[in-house]
Design a protein around this motif. Structure first.
Motif, PDB file in Angstrom:
ATOM      1  N   THR A  46       1.043  -1.105   0.161  1.00 44.35           N
ATOM      2  CA  THR A  46      -0.204  -0.144  -0.142  1.00 44.35           C
ATOM      3  C   THR A  46       0.863   1.176   0.078  1.00 44.35           C
ATOM      4  O   THR A  46       0.617   2.254  -0.685  1.00 44.35           O
ATOM      5  CB  THR A  46      -0.905  -0.032   1.143  1.00 44.35           C
ATOM      6  N   LEU A  47       1.704   1.206   0.787  1.00 44.74           N
ATOM      7  CA  LEU A  47       3.007   2.396   0.833  1.00 44.74           C
ATOM      8  C   LEU A  47       3.568   2.592  -0.474  1.00 44.74           C
ATOM      9  O   LEU A  47       3.365   3.774  -0.987  1.00 44.74           O
ATOM     10  CB  LEU A  47       3.856   2.080   1.832  1.00 44.74           C
ATOM     11  N   LEU A  48       3.930   1.750  -1.058  1.00 47.89           N
ATOM     12  CA  LEU A  48       4.739   1.831  -2.540  1.00 47.89           C
ATOM     13  C   LEU A  48       3.735   2.230  -3.482  1.00 47.89           C
ATOM     14  O   LEU A  48       4.075   3.093  -4.233  1.00 47.89           O
ATOM     15  CB  LEU A  48       5.423   0.495  -2.667  1.00 47.89           C
ATOM     16  N   ILE A  49       2.539   1.659  -3.240  1.00 46.96           N
ATOM     17  CA  ILE A  49       1.654   2.012  -4.579  1.00 46.96           C
ATOM     18  C   ILE A  49       1.236   3.602  -4.459  1.00 46.96           C
ATOM     19  O   ILE A  49       1.145   4.484  -5.180  1.00 46.96           O
ATOM     20  CB  ILE A  49       0.318   1.301  -4.598  1.00 46.96           C
ATOM     21  N   GLY A  50       1.031   4.002  -3.037  1.00 48.28           N
ATOM     22  CA  GLY A  50       0.820   5.495  -2.943  1.00 48.28           C
ATOM     23  C   GLY A  50       1.924   6.399  -3.412  1.00 48.28           C
ATOM     24  O   GLY A  50       1.660   7.445  -3.746  1.00 48.28           O
ATOM     25  N   LEU A  51       3.153   5.765  -2.874  1.00 48.46           N
ATOM     26  CA  LEU A  51       4.237   6.638  -3.272  1.00 48.46           C
ATOM     27  C   LEU A  51       4.390   6.728  -4.888  1.00 48.46           C
ATOM     28  O   LEU A  51       4.577   7.590  -5.387  1.00 48.46           O
ATOM     29  CB  LEU A  51       5.677   5.758  -2.836  1.00 48.46           C
ATOM     30  N   GLY A  52       4.013   5.465  -5.701  1.00 45.24           N
ATOM     31  CA  GLY A  52       3.989   5.602  -7.187  1.00 45.24           C
ATOM     32  C   GLY A  52       3.158   6.629  -7.544  1.00 45.24           C
ATOM     33  O   GLY A  52       3.176   7.078  -8.658  1.00 45.24           O
ATOM     34  N   SER A  53       1.869   6.650  -7.011  1.00 40.21           N
ATOM     35  CA  SER A  53       0.938   7.548  -7.380  1.00 40.21           C
ATOM     36  C   SER A  53       1.405   9.126  -7.136  1.00 40.21           C
ATOM     37  O   SER A  53       1.155  10.092  -8.058  1.00 40.21           O
ATOM     38  CB  SER A  53      -0.356   7.586  -6.655  1.00 40.21           C
ATOM     39  N   ALA A  54       1.916   9.340  -6.133  1.00 42.63           N
ATOM     40  CA  ALA A  54       2.595  10.863  -6.039  1.00 42.63           C
ATOM     41  C   ALA A  54       3.828  11.254  -7.209  1.00 42.63           C
ATOM     42  O   ALA A  54       3.853  12.279  -7.601  1.00 42.63           O
ATOM     43  CB  ALA A  54       3.390  10.854  -4.518  1.00 42.63           C
ATOM     44  N   ILE A  55       4.465  10.073  -7.365  1.00 47.26           N
ATOM     45  CA  ILE A  55       5.442  10.179  -8.448  1.00 47.26           C
ATOM     46  C   ILE A  55       4.882  10.362  -9.797  1.00 47.26           C
ATOM     47  O   ILE A  55       5.437  11.365 -10.500  1.00 47.26           O
ATOM     48  CB  ILE A  55       6.612   8.995  -8.404  1.00 47.26           C
ATOM     49  N   ALA A  56       3.625   9.595 -10.050  1.00 45.58           N
ATOM     50  CA  ALA A  56       3.183   9.892 -11.418  1.00 45.58           C
ATOM     51  C   ALA A  56       2.960  11.135 -11.485  1.00 45.58           C
ATOM     52  O   ALA A  56       2.946  11.739 -12.915  1.00 45.58           O
ATOM     53  CB  ALA A  56       2.023   8.673 -11.372  1.00 45.58           C
ATOM     54  N   GLN A  57       2.092  11.852 -10.757  1.00 50.20           N
ATOM     55  CA  GLN A  57       1.799  13.156 -10.811  1.00 50.20           C
ATOM     56  C   GLN A  57       2.954  14.398 -10.962  1.00 50.20           C
ATOM     57  O   GLN A  57       2.834  15.181 -11.949  1.00 50.20           O
ATOM     58  CB  GLN A  57       0.905  13.690  -9.573  1.00 50.20           C
ATOM     59  N   SER A  58       3.749  14.009 -10.390  1.00 49.75           N
ATOM     60  CA  SER A  58       5.234  14.816 -10.561  1.00 49.75           C
ATOM     61  C   SER A  58       5.683  14.562 -12.113  1.00 49.75           C
ATOM     62  O   SER A  58       6.142  15.548 -12.460  1.00 49.75           O
ATOM     63  CB  SER A  58       6.106  14.519  -9.352  1.00 49.75           C
ATOM     64  N   VAL A  59       5.805  13.444 -12.366  1.00 49.60           N
ATOM     65  CA  VAL A  59       6.325  12.948 -13.813  1.00 49.60           C
ATOM     66  C   VAL A  59       5.515  13.681 -14.636  1.00 49.60           C
ATOM     67  O   VAL A  59       6.020  14.150 -15.919  1.00 49.60           O
ATOM     68  CB  VAL A  59       6.319  11.604 -14.081  1.00 49.60           C
ATOM     69  N   GLN A  60       4.285  13.795 -14.793  1.00 53.90           N
ATOM     70  CA  GLN A  60       3.326  14.315 -15.449  1.00 53.90           C
ATOM     71  C   GLN A  60       3.499  15.706 -15.549  1.00 53.90           C
ATOM     72  O   GLN A  60       3.615  16.371 -16.735  1.00 53.90           O
ATOM     73  CB  GLN A  60       1.816  14.062 -15.361  1.00 53.90           C
ATOM     74  N   ARG A  61       3.642  16.267 -14.457  1.00 49.07           N
ATOM     75  CA  ARG A  61       3.878  17.801 -14.317  1.00 49.07           C
ATOM     76  C   ARG A  61       5.295  18.308 -15.090  1.00 49.07           C
ATOM     77  O   ARG A  61       5.328  19.215 -15.721  1.00 49.07           O
ATOM     78  CB  ARG A  61       3.763  18.279 -12.837  1.00 49.07           C
ATOM     79  N   ALA A  62       5.999  17.431 -14.862  1.00 51.13           N
ATOM     80  CA  ALA A  62       7.466  17.523 -15.479  1.00 51.13           C
ATOM     81  C   ALA A  62       7.603  17.540 -16.825  1.00 51.13           C
ATOM     82  O   ALA A  62       7.948  18.297 -17.819  1.00 51.13           O
ATOM     83  CB  ALA A  62       8.590  16.880 -14.829  1.00 51.13           C
ATOM     84  N   LEU A  63       6.580  16.556 -17.283  1.00 49.93           N
ATOM     85  CA  LEU A  63       6.570  16.270 -18.910  1.00 49.93           C
ATOM     86  C   LEU A  63       6.006  17.415 -19.388  1.00 49.93           C
ATOM     87  O   LEU A  63       6.340  18.039 -20.526  1.00 49.93           O
ATOM     88  CB  LEU A  63       5.779  15.109 -19.343  1.00 49.93           C
ATOM     89  N   PHE A  64       4.740  17.910 -18.802  1.00 51.23           N
ATOM     90  CA  PHE A  64       4.146  19.009 -19.433  1.00 51.23           C
ATOM     91  C   PHE A  64       4.988  20.233 -19.573  1.00 51.23           C
ATOM     92  O   PHE A  64       5.155  21.120 -20.513  1.00 51.23           O
ATOM     93  CB  PHE A  64       2.815  19.245 -18.766  1.00 51.23           C
TER      94      PHE A  64
END
Length: 703
Positions: free
Chosen positions: A293-311
């Protein structure tokens, strides 16, 4: 009432229970301590807590001393003494006691103080119990709370760190931070991004050195990171055996890198996969429900940051591409000079800016240098910049004087019907003499780096920014003359290079001068140093830089002559012409005759302005033949020929041509179709490396 009572549950015969059995069942003993006699009575359960039999205790508290370590006993005595002294009604304390076998266990006591009518303590009654389980439960609970806080802290700290990440490089830096890896207990991470149907690793790190970040991986290849992206499902590999079973093609590389287990997390943003994150471990790892659960939550936070960085990077690339398209594609070669230009967009923003530079070939071998900054950071600013750059280049290329170029550019900007104003600096450079005529419209002063490395700010009188000057009817721009000696470098820039948060403009100029002084002399290398400083400071504004270093040694040709217009009743124009003549004759190697040439030229110009109604045009040329000569010509629009005459003793004029006649080696007058030309020639020493015709010299009669 009787009926209702008959329906109720009947109470036990021994209800309510006696307090003594209740205490005994909860392994709680009691004591009664008479303070006058010092005796302390203890029941059987209390003695059991102390691991003592009834026959081993004689109501004397000292008998308990072997069971209580000295430090614990001293602390208990202090607690009791303080409660008695302060008038407290009770006290409580945890302490350790030693069992019969020497083991220690935690114990808790609670005492209630009884006092007489005068408030003196006379008796303490209390309870004592085994607190081992209680503290164990408390410790376990604290550990669980600490673990949950630590787990939540991992996500929170990573999320907080990612909040400031703008680019993918920033995201990778956060993920590869040693402290973040330590919190996760991992040895490394790998970030794979989906690009055009392939997966490109943007952060493999030493743990995956066998994977090339330059070569994308096909999405259908049987790797855990590609499967995670295809299925949008996390994968948890807990041991080397599981790796061997599921992914035999990569296990050999993993073992050599020290990886034994891994968690592969899909990075999903707005319902689509943008990539996957691999968290790599150096030992077998059991991923329980909480860890997953911890790692999946961490992945969700990282996904949002990656998308912001790509944009962010996409928009920034678009803005920079638009900006670069509006800047000059190439900079023309300038004989006698080294040119370096740079543009840096603001790191904090994604909008296109209005900073620009330009280098313009001018008539007569001169070179125009432009640096400017349009107000604002958006596409409108870029559009204004693009139009203004073209117009200013056109006005300059037509051969207009610098003040006229700036005034016309301001009028054009006013006609654009825009609310933007523009700061700008334009310099007309004659590299045969090193003289620059500089016009400044609300822009920063230039700097000059001398050949010895010293750097100084050159104050230049200025007018209002372009657009505002035309609006307020102040379209006159003063022209300043700046000399650039061989080996010196002119530095033009926009305010993003000078302005620093918390410092005033003078502090920024001093910091820039120090950076230039300590930097390399070669313009391209110096420009790189200046840009690196902007990147290090995380610049909040766009920066345009233009550097021009005048070469030492050979002087370039300037159409074979130096030519300058001098308007009547314009003291500044006359002073500027004198400055140009002085720089030219010294630059061309006139030796000891430089002062004579300057004086003769000044007299000829003054005569033309005093005795004619139009402007004068002064031309200097170097002629080679039997002797090397410097020729000065002054043209005017009058057809009346001058005559040499002796001045009266009290006269203030009449000496001009007399001085020319005495100083020059020859002089004369030539009729022109629209007026005349008065000329004089001086024999000057041979220039450096002039076995024949120099690169900027003319033969006699070259006009």
């Amino acid at each position: 009432m009787a009926d209702r009572g008959a329906n109720e549950h009947s109470l036990p015969d021994d209800w309510p229970a006696d307090p003594d059995p209740i205490l005994a069942l909860n392994r709680i003993g009691s004591f009664d301590w008479d303070l006058a006699s010092g005796l302390m009575a203890m029941d059987g359960q209390a003695l059991a807590v102390f691991d003592m039999r009834p026959d081993e205790y004689d109501d004397n508290p000292e008998t308990l001393s072997p069971r209580i370590p000295r430090e614990e006993g001293r602390r208990l005595d202090e607690i009791v003494a303080e409660a008695l002294k302060e008038g407290a009604e009770n006290y409580g304390a945890y302490f350790r006691m030693r069992l019969r076998d020497g083991a220690l266990r935690w114990t808790h006591t609670q005492g209630y103080i009884r006092r007489d009518e005068e408030g003196r303590p006379v008796r303490i009654v209390g309870l004592i119990r085994d607190a081992t389980q209680e503290l164990n439960d408390t410790t376990a609970r604290s550990r669980r709370i600490d673990r949950r806080r630590r787990e939540a802290g991992i996500v929170q700290s990573t999320t907080d760190a990612l909040a400031g990440a703008r680019t993918l490089g920033d995201v990778v830096e956060v993920l590869q931070d040693p402290l973040a890896l330590e919190r996760l207990g991992a040895v490394g991470i790998a970030l794979g991004l989906l690009e055009g149907g392939r997966v490109r690793l943007r952060a493999a790190g030493p743990a995956l050195r066998f994977v090339s970040e330059a070569v994308p991986i096909r999405l259908d290849e049987p790797f855990p990171i590609t499967e995670t992206i295809r299925t949008l499902t996390p994968r948890f590999i807990e041991s080397r055996a599981e790796f061997d079973r599921r992914y035999p093609d990569i296990t050999g590389h993993l073992w050599r890198s020290g990886i034994r287990s891994a968690a592969y997390l899909p990075l999903i943003a707005q319902g689509r996969a943008v990539g996957a994150l691999a968290v790599l471990y150096g030992d077998d790892t059991r991923f329980g429900e909480r860890a997953r659960t911890l790692l999946i939550g961490l992945g969700s936070a990282i996904a949002q940051s990656v998308q912001r960085a790509l944009f962010y990077e996409q928009e920034k690339d678009l803005a920079e591409g638009l900006q670069q398209a509006m800047l000059p594609r190439t900079i023309p070669a300038v004989p006698g000079a080294q040119i370096a230009v740079r543009y840096r967009s603001a790191r904090a923003g994604r909008d296109v800016g209005g900073d620009w530079y330009d280098v313009i070939p001018l008539p007569g071998g001169h070179t125009g240098l432009v640096i400017g900054d349009v107000q604002g950071h958006d596409t409108h600013a870029a559009a204004v910049m693009g139009q203004l750059r073209i117009v200013l280049r056109a006005y300059a290329a037509e051969g207009h004087p610098p003040a006229t170029v700036m005034a016309r550019a301001s009028a054009f900007l006013r006609e654009l019907d825009t609310d933007r104003f523009v700061t700008c600096l334009y310099a007309d450079a004659d590299l045969t003499t090193g003289v620059l005529q500089v016009v400044r419209a609300g822009h920063l002063d230039p700097l000059v780096r001398a050949a010895d490395g010293t750097c100084t700010r050159v104050p230049v009188p200025g007018g209002m920014p372009l657009g505002l000057s035309a609006e307020f009817g102040e379209a006159q721009y003063p022209v300043a003359t700046v000399e650039l000696d061989p080996g010196n470098t002119l530095i033009l820039c926009t305010d993003g290079l000078v302005e620093r948060p918390g410092d005033d403009l003078d502090d920024g100029f001093r910091a820039l001068a120090r950076l230039v002084r300590e930097g390399p002399a070669e313009p391209d290398a110096l420009a790189d140093v200046l840009c690196a400083d902007v990147d290090r400071r995380d610049g909040q504004d766009d920066v345009a830089i233009l550097l021009m270093r005048r070469r030492a040694g050979a002087t370039p040709a300037a159409g074979g002559r130096l030519r300058q217009h001098v308007a009547p009743e314009d003291p500044e124009a006359l002073a500027g012409a004198r400055h140009l003549i002085r720089a030219a004759v010294r630059s061309w190697g006139s030796g000891e005759r430089a002062d004579e040439i300057e004086l003769a030229a000044d007299e000829m110009i003054t005569n033309a302005l005093m005795h004619t109604e139009g402007s004068a045009v002064v031309t200097l040329r170097v002629l080679t033949g039997t002797d090397r000569r410097l020729r000065v010509e002054v043209e005017d629009t009058s057809s009346a020929l001058p005559r040499r005459r002796e001045a009266a003793e009290d006269g203030v004029s009449g000496r001009g041509l007399l001085l020319v006649d005495r100083l020059a080696d020859g002089w004369g007058v030539e009729a022109r179709g629209t007026g005349k030309s008065v000329w004089c020639e001086f024999v000057v020493p041979p220039g450096p490396a002039t076995a024949g015709r120099g690169p900027y010299e003319e033969r006699p009669g070259g006009g």
